[in-house]
Design a protein around this motif. Structure first.
Motif, mmCIF file in Angstrom:
data_model
loop_
_atom_site.group_PDB
_atom_site.id
_atom_site.type_symbol
_atom_site.label_atom_id
_atom_site.label_comp_id
_atom_site.label_asym_id
_atom_site.label_seq_id
_atom_site.Cartn_x
_atom_site.Cartn_y
_atom_site.Cartn_z
ATOM 1 N N SER A 120 28.624 28.022 40.022
ATOM 2 C CA SER A 120 27.206 27.874 39.735
ATOM 3 C C SER A 120 26.590 27.859 41.055
ATOM 4 O O SER A 120 25.566 28.321 41.102
ATOM 5 N N GLN A 121 27.489 27.256 41.924
ATOM 6 C CA GLN A 121 26.666 27.457 43.303
ATOM 7 C C GLN A 121 27.360 28.335 44.241
ATOM 8 O O GLN A 121 27.038 28.168 45.573
ATOM 9 N N SER A 122 27.966 29.236 43.797
ATOM 10 C CA SER A 122 28.904 30.227 44.447
ATOM 11 C C SER A 122 27.888 31.204 45.238
ATOM 12 O O SER A 122 26.870 31.443 44.337
ATOM 13 N N ASP A 123 28.284 31.811 46.363
ATOM 14 C CA ASP A 123 27.448 32.775 46.935
ATOM 15 C C ASP A 123 28.065 34.122 46.624
ATOM 16 O O ASP A 123 27.846 35.214 47.604
ATOM 17 N N LEU A 124 29.168 34.102 45.684
ATOM 18 C CA LEU A 124 29.993 35.490 45.541
ATOM 19 C C LEU A 124 28.912 36.551 45.077
ATOM 20 O O LEU A 124 27.904 36.081 44.093
ATOM 21 N N ASP A 125 28.844 37.755 45.612
ATOM 22 C CA ASP A 125 27.790 38.718 45.197
ATOM 23 C C ASP A 125 28.600 39.779 44.338
ATOM 24 O O ASP A 125 28.108 40.928 43.732
ATOM 25 N N ASN A 126 29.759 39.503 43.490
ATOM 26 C CA ASN A 126 30.498 40.555 43.021
ATOM 27 C C ASN A 126 29.855 40.280 41.549
ATOM 28 O O ASN A 126 29.552 39.209 40.897
ATOM 29 N N ASP A 127 30.052 41.449 40.897
ATOM 30 C CA ASP A 127 29.837 41.398 39.356
ATOM 31 C C ASP A 127 30.954 40.582 38.610
ATOM 32 O O ASP A 127 32.077 40.380 39.038
ATOM 33 N N MET A 128 30.722 40.186 37.279
ATOM 34 C CA MET A 128 31.321 39.504 36.727
ATOM 35 C C MET A 128 33.076 40.048 36.443
ATOM 36 O O MET A 128 33.899 39.429 36.378
ATOM 37 N N GLU A 129 32.814 41.388 35.740
ATOM 38 C CA GLU A 129 34.095 41.983 35.597
ATOM 39 C C GLU A 129 34.870 42.118 36.711
ATOM 40 O O GLU A 129 36.193 42.060 36.785
ATOM 41 N N TYR A 130 34.222 42.289 38.001
ATOM 42 C CA TYR A 130 35.047 42.452 39.315
ATOM 43 C C TYR A 130 35.904 41.100 39.638
ATOM 44 O O TYR A 130 37.021 41.114 39.992
ATOM 45 N N ILE A 131 35.101 40.011 39.416
ATOM 46 C CA ILE A 131 35.802 38.687 39.706
ATOM 47 C C ILE A 131 36.778 38.529 38.752
ATOM 48 O O ILE A 131 37.918 38.269 39.006
ATOM 49 N N LEU A 132 36.568 38.813 37.305
ATOM 50 C CA LEU A 132 37.795 38.621 36.273
ATOM 51 C C LEU A 132 38.907 39.465 36.625
ATOM 52 O O LEU A 132 40.179 38.881 36.729
ATOM 53 N N GLU A 133 38.912 40.756 36.701
ATOM 54 C CA GLU A 133 39.727 41.526 37.166
ATOM 55 C C GLU A 133 40.850 41.174 38.196
ATOM 56 O O GLU A 133 42.045 40.944 38.347
ATOM 57 N N ASN A 134 40.113 40.914 39.350
ATOM 58 C CA ASN A 134 40.670 40.857 40.666
ATOM 59 C C ASN A 134 41.401 39.244 40.583
ATOM 60 O O ASN A 134 42.518 38.980 41.094
ATOM 61 N N PHE A 135 40.731 38.190 39.944
ATOM 62 C CA PHE A 135 41.325 37.019 40.020
ATOM 63 C C PHE A 135 42.251 36.847 39.165
ATOM 64 O O PHE A 135 43.369 36.316 39.389
ATOM 65 N N GLY A 136 42.145 37.607 38.130
ATOM 66 C CA GLY A 136 43.208 37.533 36.988
ATOM 67 C C GLY A 136 44.537 38.359 37.480
ATOM 68 O O GLY A 136 45.474 37.744 37.136
ATOM 69 N N ASP A 137 44.275 39.209 38.048
ATOM 70 C CA ASP A 137 45.585 40.005 38.623
ATOM 71 C C ASP A 137 46.110 39.125 39.464
ATOM 72 O O ASP A 137 47.344 39.182 39.840
ATOM 73 N N TYR A 138 45.587 38.342 40.557
ATOM 74 C CA TYR A 138 46.007 37.479 41.545
ATOM 75 C C TYR A 138 46.644 36.424 40.740
ATOM 76 O O TYR A 138 47.767 36.247 41.371
ATOM 77 N N TYR A 139 46.442 35.761 39.889
ATOM 78 C CA TYR A 139 46.948 34.806 39.173
ATOM 79 C C TYR A 139 48.110 35.249 38.457
ATOM 80 O O TYR A 139 49.143 34.712 38.581
ATOM 81 N N PHE A 140 47.989 36.314 37.883
ATOM 82 C CA PHE A 140 49.094 36.989 37.011
ATOM 83 C C PHE A 140 50.342 37.043 37.949
ATOM 84 O O PHE A 140 51.600 36.750 37.662
ATOM 85 N N GLY A 141 49.952 37.655 39.109
ATOM 86 C CA GLY A 141 51.106 37.902 40.132
ATOM 87 C C GLY A 141 51.702 36.835 40.427
ATOM 88 O O GLY A 141 52.940 36.618 40.647
ATOM 89 N N GLN A 142 51.048 35.514 40.633
ATOM 90 C CA GLN A 142 51.547 34.282 41.256
ATOM 91 C C GLN A 142 52.374 33.758 39.942
ATOM 92 O O GLN A 142 53.634 33.254 40.125
ATOM 93 N N THR A 143 51.850 33.633 38.797
ATOM 94 C CA THR A 143 52.759 33.313 37.673
ATOM 95 C C THR A 143 54.057 33.779 37.253
ATOM 96 O O THR A 143 55.201 33.316 37.118
ATOM 97 N N SER A 144 53.990 35.208 37.536
ATOM 98 C CA SER A 144 54.978 36.003 37.049
ATOM 99 C C SER A 144 56.110 35.563 38.152
ATOM 100 O O SER A 144 57.273 35.807 37.688
ATOM 101 N N ALA A 145 55.690 35.366 39.366
ATOM 102 C CA ALA A 145 56.835 35.155 40.559
ATOM 103 C C ALA A 145 57.537 33.815 40.192
ATOM 104 O O ALA A 145 58.626 33.585 40.666
#
Length: 232
Positions: A120-145
């Motif tokens: 809510s206080q973040s200054d990220l200017d990315n759209d919702m889908e971009y945030i979901l895709e990138n953070f989701g892929d990032y976390y999936f990579g960590q978890t799979s490892a």
């Protein structure tokens, strides 16, 4: 499937209340590419350049994400509800804003990370889908490892989906593993589920590896329990 981030562990982030959060350490990735004889050196170089540019863009987003004005929200209620009736022995470590659940079965073990990030206080200017895709892929990579000795070649099935409606969206990626060394067979399952709604990003990400296929099934069902308890 995106390259797996081998040594990054999100639970190692340093939380200082709401504000900037130090990103986790990330080891360098090595991608081995075997070019077909018909591919020219110029074409190969261009392809590698494209991959490098995408990786830089991806890494930049993750750095900006953790450097923005974000903080963790409590997920203890979600964890308690989802873990009801679980047959796995478990230990829960709630520190640095992440509920990290260690699971143990008769023939294997695994983990589930549960977190909720307030944007809510973040200054990220990315759209919702971009945030979901990138953070989701990032976390999936960590978890799979977390599944030691497992590579992308050992996945026998995989699925990835991102969807958004008006002011909310969700991300899901999962894969099943089956690997045999001639003596025993390992069965694994890994999944990352994320929902971005009302400026809160809730993430459930887990991996389990066992010599018992039924334990893999039980873990998959447990992940489904978590998904059902994430508000969307």
């Amino acid at each position: 499937m995106k390259n797996i981030l081998i040594l990054a562990v999100l639970s190692a982030v340093i939380l200082t209340g709401c504000g900037n959060i130090s990103p986790p350490f990330k080891a360098e990735q090595t991608t081995v590419t075997t070019a077909a004889p018909t591919v020219s050196a110029a074409a190969s170089s261009e392809a590698e350049s494209t991959v490098d540019e995408e990786q830089v863009k991806y890494d930049t987003f993750i750095a900006e994400f953790f450097d923005s004005n974000i903080c963790f929200a409590d997920t203890s209620t979600l964890v308690t509800e989802a873990m009801k009736g679980s047959s796995f022995e478990n230990e829960i470590d709630n520190s640095n804003g992440v509920n990290k659940i260690t699971l143990k079965g008769s023939n294997g073990g695994g983990m589930i990370d549960v977190l909720c990030i307030d944007l809510s206080q973040s200054d990220l200017d990315n759209d919702m889908e971009y945030i979901l895709e990138n953070f989701g892929d990032y976390y999936f990579g960590q978890t799979s490892a977390q599944m030691s000795g497992i590579t992308e070649d050992d996945f026998v099935s995989s699925y990835r989906m991102t969807s958004s409606v008006v002011s909310k969206g969700k991300y899901q990626q999962y894969g099943s593993v089956q690997k045999s060394d001639g003596m025993a067979t390992q069965f694994g399952y890994t999944e990352t589920y994320a929902v971005l709604s009302e400026n809160k990003l809730t993430v459930v990400s887990g991996a389990y590896l066992s010599t018992d296929m039924m334990e893999r099934q039980s873990f998959s069902q447990l992940m489904s329990q978590f998904v059902e308890n994430v508000k969307y």
